[in-house]
Design a protein around this motif. Structure first.
Motif, mmCIF file in Angstrom:
data_model
loop_
_atom_site.group_PDB
_atom_site.id
_atom_site.type_symbol
_atom_site.label_atom_id
_atom_site.label_comp_id
_atom_site.label_asym_id
_atom_site.label_seq_id
_atom_site.Cartn_x
_atom_site.Cartn_y
_atom_site.Cartn_z
ATOM 1 N N MET A 1 -3.372 123.835 81.517
ATOM 2 C CA MET A 1 -2.096 123.907 80.805
ATOM 3 C C MET A 1 -1.590 122.490 80.534
ATOM 4 O O MET A 1 -1.881 121.554 81.295
ATOM 5 C CB MET A 1 -1.055 124.665 81.621
ATOM 6 N N SER A 2 -0.836 122.362 79.466
ATOM 7 C CA SER A 2 -0.394 121.031 79.048
ATOM 8 C C SER A 2 1.068 121.039 78.623
ATOM 9 O O SER A 2 1.646 122.092 78.342
ATOM 10 C CB SER A 2 -1.251 120.543 77.874
ATOM 11 N N TRP A 3 1.614 119.848 78.567
ATOM 12 C CA TRP A 3 2.931 119.611 77.977
ATOM 13 C C TRP A 3 2.765 118.616 76.831
ATOM 14 O O TRP A 3 2.016 117.632 76.946
ATOM 15 C CB TRP A 3 3.899 119.035 79.002
ATOM 16 N N TYR A 4 3.491 118.893 75.761
ATOM 17 C CA TYR A 4 3.562 117.990 74.618
ATOM 18 C C TYR A 4 5.035 117.767 74.295
ATOM 19 O O TYR A 4 5.902 118.538 74.708
ATOM 20 C CB TYR A 4 2.870 118.602 73.394
ATOM 21 N N ARG A 5 5.299 116.736 73.529
ATOM 22 C CA ARG A 5 6.664 116.512 73.059
ATOM 23 C C ARG A 5 6.611 115.982 71.640
ATOM 24 O O ARG A 5 5.589 115.451 71.198
ATOM 25 C CB ARG A 5 7.427 115.565 73.974
ATOM 26 N N THR B 1 -1.364 117.129 81.425
ATOM 27 C CA THR B 1 -2.240 118.289 81.558
ATOM 28 C C THR B 1 -2.578 118.503 83.021
ATOM 29 O O THR B 1 -2.758 117.534 83.765
ATOM 30 C CB THR B 1 -3.540 118.094 80.757
ATOM 31 N N ILE B 2 -2.639 119.765 83.393
ATOM 32 C CA ILE B 2 -3.057 120.136 84.739
ATOM 33 C C ILE B 2 -4.194 121.146 84.613
ATOM 34 O O ILE B 2 -4.173 122.009 83.721
ATOM 35 C CB ILE B 2 -1.874 120.707 85.552
ATOM 36 N N ALA C 1 0.434 110.994 80.533
ATOM 37 C CA ALA C 1 0.255 109.923 79.560
ATOM 38 C C ALA C 1 0.749 108.601 80.124
ATOM 39 O O ALA C 1 1.643 108.568 80.978
ATOM 40 C CB ALA C 1 1.002 110.264 78.276
ATOM 41 N N ASP C 2 0.187 107.514 79.626
ATOM 42 C CA ASP C 2 0.546 106.188 80.128
ATOM 43 C C ASP C 2 2.044 105.917 80.009
ATOM 44 O O ASP C 2 2.628 105.278 80.884
ATOM 45 C CB ASP C 2 -0.227 105.118 79.357
ATOM 46 N N TYR C 3 2.670 106.411 78.955
ATOM 47 C CA TYR C 3 4.066 106.062 78.729
ATOM 48 C C TYR C 3 5.019 106.777 79.684
ATOM 49 O O TYR C 3 6.205 106.454 79.739
ATOM 50 C CB TYR C 3 4.466 106.327 77.262
ATOM 51 N N VAL C 4 4.529 107.762 80.431
ATOM 52 C CA VAL C 4 5.345 108.415 81.457
ATOM 53 C C VAL C 4 4.706 108.287 82.847
ATOM 54 O O VAL C 4 5.188 108.880 83.810
ATOM 55 C CB VAL C 4 5.607 109.903 81.151
#
Length: 115
Positions: free
Chosen positions: A34-38, A50-51, A61-64
């Motif tokens: 499962m993933s998160w996008y914005r 992603t997990i 992601a690197d930015y978070v």
């Protein structure tokens, strides 16, 4: 059919934190990554995290990086994203998605970081 419902967004001050939730149904949740996008300001979807299916591996992601924790509860078909030390640039609509791509995804939950 696949249904993903995000919640937990809102207005938060810079430096604050939020926990987003995603309720999944219509598929075998525990068998899928499962993933998160914005959304970016230009309305593009950007990957956040992603997990894997059993929760044993996760990436942000690197930015978070360092501010992001993704988790899941397979007994409840729930996916979570915790973001800490939020910045105005984190303002976006956040979506959870089945597998590693952005589709299918839910309707999203808005996060606004502002003082």
């Amino acid at each position: 059919q696949v249904q993903l419902v995000e919640s937990g967004g809102g207005l938060v001050q810079p430096g604050g934190s939020l926990r987003l939730s995603c309720a999944a149904s219509g598929f075998s949740f525990s068998d899928h990554d499962m993933s998160w996008y914005r959304t970016a300001p230009e309305r593009m979807l950007i990957w956040v995290s992603t997990i894997n299916a059993d929760g044993s591996g996760a990436h942000c992601a690197d930015y978070v990086e360092g501010r992001c924790t993704i988790s899941r509860d397979n007994s409840k078909n729930m996916l979570y994203l915790e973001l800490e030390n939020l910045k105005p640039d984190d303002t976006a609509k956040y979506f959870c998605s089945k597998d590693r791509g952005p589709n299918p995804r839910g309707q999203g939950t808005q996060v606004t970081v502002s003082s």
